[in-house]
Design a protein around this motif. Structure first.
Motif, PDB file in Angstrom:
ATOM      1  N   PHE A  35       0.842  -1.198   0.000  1.00  0.00           N
ATOM      2  CA  PHE A  35       0.000   0.000   0.000  1.00  0.00           C
ATOM      3  C   PHE A  35       0.882   1.256   0.000  1.00  0.00           C
ATOM      4  O   PHE A  35       0.686   2.164  -0.799  1.00  0.00           O
ATOM      5  CB  PHE A  35      -0.933  -0.005   1.213  1.00  0.00           C
ATOM      6  N   THR A  36       1.897   1.281   0.860  1.00  0.00           N
ATOM      7  CA  THR A  36       2.797   2.434   0.953  1.00  0.00           C
ATOM      8  C   THR A  36       3.639   2.582  -0.315  1.00  0.00           C
ATOM      9  O   THR A  36       3.754   3.673  -0.874  1.00  0.00           O
ATOM     10  CB  THR A  36       3.725   2.288   2.174  1.00  0.00           C
ATOM     11  N   TRP A  37       4.240   1.486  -0.775  1.00  0.00           N
ATOM     12  CA  TRP A  37       5.091   1.536  -1.964  1.00  0.00           C
ATOM     13  C   TRP A  37       4.290   1.900  -3.204  1.00  0.00           C
ATOM     14  O   TRP A  37       4.742   2.664  -4.057  1.00  0.00           O
ATOM     15  CB  TRP A  37       5.813   0.210  -2.172  1.00  0.00           C
ATOM     16  N   HIS A  38       3.103   1.355  -3.323  1.00  0.00           N
ATOM     17  CA  HIS A  38       2.290   1.556  -4.521  1.00  0.00           C
ATOM     18  C   HIS A  38       1.972   3.029  -4.742  1.00  0.00           C
ATOM     19  O   HIS A  38       1.924   3.486  -5.895  1.00  0.00           O
ATOM     20  CB  HIS A  38       1.007   0.728  -4.413  1.00  0.00           C
ATOM     21  N   GLN A  39       1.765   3.779  -3.678  1.00  0.00           N
ATOM     22  CA  GLN A  39       1.496   5.220  -3.811  1.00  0.00           C
ATOM     23  C   GLN A  39       2.669   5.914  -4.510  1.00  0.00           C
ATOM     24  O   GLN A  39       2.475   6.747  -5.395  1.00  0.00           O
ATOM     25  CB  GLN A  39       1.273   5.855  -2.426  1.00  0.00           C
ATOM     26  N   LYS A  40       3.871   5.562  -4.118  1.00  0.00           N
ATOM     27  CA  LYS A  40       5.067   6.162  -4.716  1.00  0.00           C
ATOM     28  C   LYS A  40       5.284   5.648  -6.141  1.00  0.00           C
ATOM     29  O   LYS A  40       5.625   6.414  -7.042  1.00  0.00           O
ATOM     30  CB  LYS A  40       6.292   5.856  -3.856  1.00  0.00           C
ATOM     31  N   TYR A  41       5.091   4.362  -6.323  1.00  0.00           N
ATOM     32  CA  TYR A  41       5.309   3.736  -7.626  1.00  0.00           C
ATOM     33  C   TYR A  41       4.397   4.340  -8.695  1.00  0.00           C
ATOM     34  O   TYR A  41       4.862   4.694  -9.781  1.00  0.00           O
ATOM     35  CB  TYR A  41       5.085   2.221  -7.530  1.00  0.00           C
ATOM     36  N   THR A  42       3.099   4.442  -8.417  1.00  0.00           N
ATOM     37  CA  THR A  42       2.167   4.907  -9.440  1.00  0.00           C
ATOM     38  C   THR A  42       2.439   6.355  -9.845  1.00  0.00           C
ATOM     39  O   THR A  42       2.314   6.697 -11.025  1.00  0.00           O
ATOM     40  CB  THR A  42       0.700   4.742  -9.002  1.00  0.00           C
ATOM     41  N   LYS A  43       2.832   7.187  -8.899  1.00  0.00           N
ATOM     42  CA  LYS A  43       3.176   8.571  -9.247  1.00  0.00           C
ATOM     43  C   LYS A  43       4.418   8.604 -10.135  1.00  0.00           C
ATOM     44  O   LYS A  43       4.464   9.314 -11.139  1.00  0.00           O
ATOM     45  CB  LYS A  43       3.400   9.412  -7.990  1.00  0.00           C
ATOM     46  N   ALA A  44       5.421   7.833  -9.774  1.00  0.00           N
ATOM     47  CA  ALA A  44       6.676   7.832 -10.527  1.00  0.00           C
ATOM     48  C   ALA A  44       6.511   7.221 -11.914  1.00  0.00           C
ATOM     49  O   ALA A  44       6.996   7.771 -12.906  1.00  0.00           O
ATOM     50  CB  ALA A  44       7.752   7.084  -9.739  1.00  0.00           C
TER      51      ALA A  44
END
Length: 137
Positions: A35-44
């Protein structure tokens, strides 16, 4: 013509890295970590993938309009299918992960549905490569 080939090459590399490395790695995260990583991944990843996808539509659309042939028509149809796949299947799964819903199943679903998009963008690249080489002769 070279711009079309380069954009398609960028997308084929991106989709295969996503299919073979990124999406499978999601299944190794715990729910909270994903959940935490996915927020960063999708933006990048959006900063990379959206300009490529939009560029692909513009460039292919231009050549389809100005230099129509069967190869360009097939590539255009496949690009349309990749957009349908992206926004009908991949984006909803990403949205579920971002919302903290069915995180594990959504991550597994991304791996499954992305095979189709991987095949589509690979074929589009091969068609562009063929078209490029045909026009160089």
């Amino acid at each position: 013509m070279l711009a079309k080939l380069l954009i398609d090459f960028g997308l084929v590399i991106l989709i295969w890295m996503t299919q073979l490395v990124v999406y499978p790695s999601f299944t190794y995260f715990g729910k909270d970590e994903l959940f935490t990583w996915h927020q960063k991944y999708t933006k990048a990843i959006s900063i990379i993938v959206m300009p490529l996808m939009l560029g692909q539509v513009v460039v292919h659309g231009y050549f389809l309009y100005t230099d129509f042939d069967a190869i360009k028509l097939i590539a255009g149809i496949l690009i349309g299918l990749s957009w349908i796949n992206t926004f009908s299947f991949a984006v909803p799964l990403h949205n579920q992960i971002s919302a903290g819903q069915d995180i594990v199943e959504s991550a597994k679903g991304l791996v499954k549905i992305n095979w189709f998009r991987s095949a589509l963008w690979t074929i589009v690249f091969l068609l562009s490569l063929f078209d490029y080489l045909k026009n160089q002769g």
